[in-house]
Motif scaffolding. Structure first.
Motif, mmCIF file in Angstrom:
data_model
loop_
_atom_site.group_PDB
_atom_site.id
_atom_site.type_symbol
_atom_site.label_atom_id
_atom_site.label_comp_id
_atom_site.label_asym_id
_atom_site.label_seq_id
_atom_site.Cartn_x
_atom_site.Cartn_y
_atom_site.Cartn_z
ATOM 1 N N GLU A 391 0.819 -1.221 0.000
ATOM 2 C CA GLU A 391 0.000 0.000 0.000
ATOM 3 C C GLU A 391 0.858 1.279 0.000
ATOM 4 O O GLU A 391 0.618 2.185 -0.812
ATOM 5 C CB GLU A 391 -0.938 -0.049 1.211
ATOM 6 N N ARG A 394 2.027 2.624 -3.312
ATOM 7 C CA ARG A 394 1.056 3.132 -4.296
ATOM 8 C C ARG A 394 1.156 4.653 -4.464
ATOM 9 O O ARG A 394 0.884 5.173 -5.533
ATOM 10 C CB ARG A 394 -0.378 2.794 -3.868
ATOM 11 N N ASN A 395 1.549 5.318 -3.385
ATOM 12 C CA ASN A 395 1.605 6.790 -3.452
ATOM 13 C C ASN A 395 2.957 7.285 -3.941
ATOM 14 O O ASN A 395 3.279 8.454 -3.762
ATOM 15 C CB ASN A 395 1.310 7.382 -2.070
ATOM 16 N N THR A 396 3.763 6.397 -4.494
ATOM 17 C CA THR A 396 5.069 6.816 -5.017
ATOM 18 C C THR A 396 5.016 6.759 -6.546
ATOM 19 O O THR A 396 4.044 6.254 -7.134
ATOM 20 C CB THR A 396 6.185 5.871 -4.534
#
Ligand code: GLY
Ligand code: MN
Ligand code: MN
Length: 432
Positions: A391, A394-396
């Protein structure tokens, strides 16, 4: 039992006698009392959970389920075994096997749970906290002296030919269970029935397994120490991971296999094949002088290559390792020492007994040693789809193939694990 194994066992005991004599002299001790341990009852009950005899006691005594017993070791003297054998009509009385090792001990069958006589400068080892003696002052007795325990742990790290033969036999028995588990999966069984098939074919009761078998279907294959057995088979069969062992004369097998099911995407089958290849390659890397940490890092490099080759990661293998991507897919270590305990002693020490902890980047690594002949280790590369770890990525902007990862997450993960002995010239794989 073969005569060869009995002969090896007598040589093993003679080896322990020599090694203990020199370790006791080094620690200025006249004798050492090793307690087998005992099971404690459940709260407000008279039943106990399954029990495991203390490793240093089992190292000498070829019995795996001994309680309330003591072994006294003194240099140049025969070992004294005080075996608890009460007159008890509720249980089958303790009886000694008709095996040659028994002749190497002076055996005292005890009807009471007494501490044996201790003379001279003595050390006591084992789970003695729960005994009445734990509160008594005993001026000449050192309890659990750390330097001594560390030295005896170090001795246990190097297996004798007898011990290697036992681990090999434990593996042979466990593999029969793995074959039955695979057949049960092909027959669409659920987790509990796969577990029962495993136990039946590896000829053991559940209370004797060296660790709780991990039998995970589908997403459960991605729970590293999954602890349940679902009663019912799932409708879809994506994957099965079986991490299950066997004891033989106290010595453990620790084997993992993963299978792709009929409903898995094709790429999952390819990943399983790649991981079997990676396990084989890492086993071939086992040799005296090899740093286990370097082998673990090699696993990460190859995991990076596998992620790239299967389009899970669209960057380079080097980038996957450097950015921590491979660690999110494999959060555990390459393996550990194996023996009387599944996670055997002395893995995180230097040969002189000083600590050799796992590096900060690889906190779950249980073995940081340089490999030497006589060590037995597991080689268990893994690749999992664990939401909790993936998870945060995912924000990278890391080039991960999320649609593919989401598709694979129903398969849980893959681990392939063999048990390998380090020899003078390389290795021998004990897992058939
Ligand atoms: N079965 C536990 C382990 O593989 O370490
Ligand atoms: Mn395992
Ligand atoms: Mn293992």
């Amino acid at each position: 039992m073969s005569n060869t194994l009995f002969t090896l066992q007598l040589e093993h005991i003679a080896h322990l006698q020599r090694a203990y004599a020199s370790i006791l002299a080094e620690h200025k001790l006249d004798s050492l009392a090793i307690y087998s341990g005992h099971a404690s009852v459940h709260f407000a009950d008279d039943h106990t959970p399954p029990f495991q005899t203390y490793g240093h006691f089992m190292h000498w005594v070829g019995l795996a389920d001994v309680q309330h017993s003591w072994l006294i070791v003194q240099p140049e003297k025969r070992p004294q075994l005080y075996l608890y054998a009460p007159a008890d009509f509720w249980h089958l009385p303790t009886h000694l096997p008709d095996e040659p090792w028994v002749e190497a001990f002076d055996i005292h069958l005890c009807s009471d749970k007494n501490t044996p006589p201790l003379t001279g400068q003595t050390a006591m080892m084992g789970d003695i906290e729960s005994l009445a003696i734990s509160t008594q002052p005993m001026p000449n007795v050192a309890r659990q002296p750390e330097a001594l325990v560390t030295a005896l742990d170090e001795l246990r790290l190097f297996k004798t030919p007898y011990e290697i033969a036992c681990i090999r036999e434990a593996n042979r028995l466990a593999i029969a269970g793995h074959q039955a588990a695979q057949a049960a999966f092909i027959g669409a069984s659920g987790e509990l029935d796969i577990q029962l098939a495993y136990l039946g074919s590896s000829r053991q009761r559940e209370s004797n397994v060296p660790y709780q078998n991990i039998i995970g279907l589908n997403e459960h294959a991605g729970v590293l120490h999954y602890q349940h057995y679902d009663l019912h088979a799932p409708k879809q069969r994506y994957s099965l991971l079986v991490d299950a062992g066997r004891r033989f004369r106290g010595y453990c097998a620790d084997i993992t296999r993963t299978y792709a099911g009929p409903d898995a995407p094709a790429v999952f089958g390819e990943l399983v094949t790649a991981m079997i290849g990676l396990k084989a390659e890492l086993v071939r890397g086992v040799a005296p002088g090899v740093s286990f940490l370097a082998l673990h890092e090699q696993m990460h490099h190859h995991l990076g290559e596998i992620l790239v080759a299967n389009d899970v990661f669209k960057g380079t293998a080097k980038q996957a390792v450097a950015e921590g991507v491979t660690r999110a897919f494999c959060p555990h270590g390459l393996g550990h020492s194996l023996g009387l305990q599944v996670h055997d002693v002395a893995g995180l020490r230097n040969p002189d007994g000083t600590p050799a902890p796992a590096p900060v980047k690889h906190p779950a690594l249980r073995l940081t040693r340089t490999l030497r002949p006589g060590m037995v280790v597991t080689i268990e590369p893994g690749l999992y789809f664990i939401n909790m770890l993936l998870e945060p990525l995912r924000n990278t902007s890391l080039p991960l193939n999320w649609p593919l990862i989401d598709q694979l997450s129903s398969c849980g993960g893959i681990r392939i694990e063999d048990n390998v002995a380090v020899t003078e010239s390389g290795y021998v794989n004990l897992t058939p």
